[in-house]
Motif scaffolding. Sequence first.
Motif, short mmCIF file in Angstrom:
data_model
loop_
_atom_site.label_atom_id
_atom_site.label_comp_id
_atom_site.label_asym_id
_atom_site.label_seq_id
_atom_site.Cartn_x
_atom_site.Cartn_y
_atom_site.Cartn_z
N ARG A 7 0.83 -1.20 0.00
CA ARG A 7 0.00 0.00 0.00
C ARG A 7 0.87 1.25 0.00
O ARG A 7 0.61 2.22 -0.70
CB ARG A 7 -0.92 -0.02 1.23
CG ARG A 7 -1.88 1.14 1.30
CD ARG A 7 -2.87 0.94 2.42
NE ARG A 7 -2.23 0.95 3.72
CZ ARG A 7 -2.06 2.06 4.45
NH1 ARG A 7 -2.48 3.21 3.99
NH2 ARG A 7 -1.48 2.01 5.63
N SER A 97 -10.93 -4.83 -0.68
CA SER A 97 -9.77 -5.31 -1.44
C SER A 97 -10.05 -5.58 -2.91
O SER A 97 -9.12 -5.66 -3.71
CB SER A 97 -9.24 -6.60 -0.80
OG SER A 97 -10.15 -7.67 -1.00
N ASN A 104 -7.71 -12.29 0.04
CA ASN A 104 -7.52 -11.18 0.97
C ASN A 104 -7.36 -11.62 2.42
O ASN A 104 -7.15 -10.79 3.31
CB ASN A 104 -8.66 -10.16 0.85
CG ASN A 104 -10.02 -10.72 1.25
OD1 ASN A 104 -10.15 -11.47 2.22
ND2 ASN A 104 -11.06 -10.35 0.50
N GLN A 122 -5.42 -7.18 5.51
CA GLN A 122 -3.98 -7.01 5.60
C GLN A 122 -3.57 -5.55 5.44
O GLN A 122 -4.14 -4.82 4.63
CB GLN A 122 -3.29 -7.87 4.54
CG GLN A 122 -3.65 -9.35 4.63
CD GLN A 122 -3.30 -9.95 5.97
OE1 GLN A 122 -2.13 -10.03 6.35
NE2 GLN A 122 -4.32 -10.41 6.71
N GLU A 125 -2.57 -4.42 1.93
CA GLU A 125 -3.55 -4.54 0.84
C GLU A 125 -3.81 -3.16 0.23
O GLU A 125 -3.96 -2.16 0.95
CB GLU A 125 -4.86 -5.10 1.40
CG GLU A 125 -5.85 -5.55 0.35
CD GLU A 125 -5.40 -6.81 -0.36
OE1 GLU A 125 -5.04 -6.69 -1.54
OE2 GLU A 125 -5.42 -7.89 0.26
N CYS A 127 -6.33 -1.08 -1.01
CA CYS A 127 -7.79 -0.94 -1.03
C CYS A 127 -8.19 0.23 -1.92
O CYS A 127 -7.38 1.08 -2.28
CB CYS A 127 -8.31 -0.72 0.39
SG CYS A 127 -7.98 -2.12 1.49
#
Length: 498
Positions: A7, A97, A104, A122, A125, A127
């Motif tokens: 991310r 996700s 996920n 997570q 992740e 998003c």
Amino acid sequence: MSEKVSRRTFVKGAVGAAAVASLSPSGLIKAAARGKSKAPNLVFVFPDQWRGQALGFRAEDPVHTPHLDRFAKESLSLPQTVANYPLCSPYRGMLMSGKYSHANKVTGNCRADRAQYGVELQQDEVCWSDVLQAQGYSLGYIGKWHLDAPREPFIEANPKWNTWCPPERRHGFDYWYSYGTYNDHNRPMYWETKADREEYHFVDQWSPEHEADKAIDYIQNEDGTMRDPDQPFALVVSMNPPHPPYHLYPDKYREPYADKSLDSLLVRPNVDPEHPKAKANTRDYYASITGVDEQFARILKAIDDVGLKEDTIVVFTSDHGDCLGTHGEVSKNNPFEESMRVPFLIRWPGKIKPGSDDLLLSTPDIYPTLLDLMGFEKELPEGLQGDSYAQLMRGANIVRPSSQLYLKIPSEAPGLGARGVRTQRYKLVLDISANKEVSRMLFDLKEDPYELENLAGSHPRVVEQLIDKELKPWLLKTGDPWYQHLSALNAAGKAGNS
């Protein structure tokens, strides 16, 4: 971008290496959107446990929803939308996700006994909210989150289920008024943006009303401190009712149902009117829905009052439904229509034509569809498992999905549990128990919309075709370890029908 991009790497990469080197985080985000025309706002409202049949304009359940009935006339309604894994945390994981539950890692509800399996959203992740943050959006989250696994030392309020979400796990939401999961609707609890782990507070107000108040404050932004007034915003309002306890709501919402007989409320032919859950809770479930309907209307009015109606995409949906005794089922986390089907209404005046469409929309599709609609198709990260249907919403003819995946996954044994597919006509569910026994359900949704007759034994070729043409591709696409059972299931099925 690789599928394993973090991310943090994604947010930095959205602006460029030179900008990353020279700007603070807040300056970085503003630079991402500088020079672009203002993108649309997004208001995403999803109460918990609202089944798709419980909308007045659908004329299925005898529920009073006058405000959503009016909203539907301005919106595109997708009545075949499902929660692929109709349970709170798995839905939320897929929503955030754009991936199915194995990908996920939210394979069940986030609670203390599943922390050992890593069952939570997570931190790395990417998003949809991370994408919007990189594009300069202000982001607000109000209400139930339920995407973190509680760990010791537990907080005192609902300790094995509820927990604080630290800022680094909020996926770009810079305004935070939320909690993990807590079910006293008349005295809800919240963590504010800057609150620490032990600094939650309680409110003596019905939670949907209080959360609508907060949403209105965010939308109006009168003092300019709730969000950056020069940037577009995305706001999520995650209300808990009509989730149990059903009876916790203001008395006034019971009025439309007070004089109705139980027989007039229990109209579905697949519910036993003597089922304890149906008898005790249907009236209160509908009353809570009517209350949330009114609070949703207040949010819509706030959007109108500040002149943002034309510039704001509004979505109303839910994380799953509620059987309330249909098929003898207590609530959700099963494959029946009352559990899987959810409302999905989307409004963007002048951009999305109002009407109804039988698109088989799945939960992971929401992420790419919304970002595509908002103009960020090229910003979608690799590895998403949902598909964008933005072009359909714009009125174009597109290739439509032929089915939707159904999931029920034991976190301790993710290769077992139930998998299935739902097409416009059929629903097939295969369930593998801990001792490897297999049960099969097949329903003809056209001829038997209430799923009263299991056709699996009498229609083996339909079962085989659905496995080969629909289920197998889904399992391959999502990387599901349940796939290993398919050849054995087909062989056993053919042997049993020879």
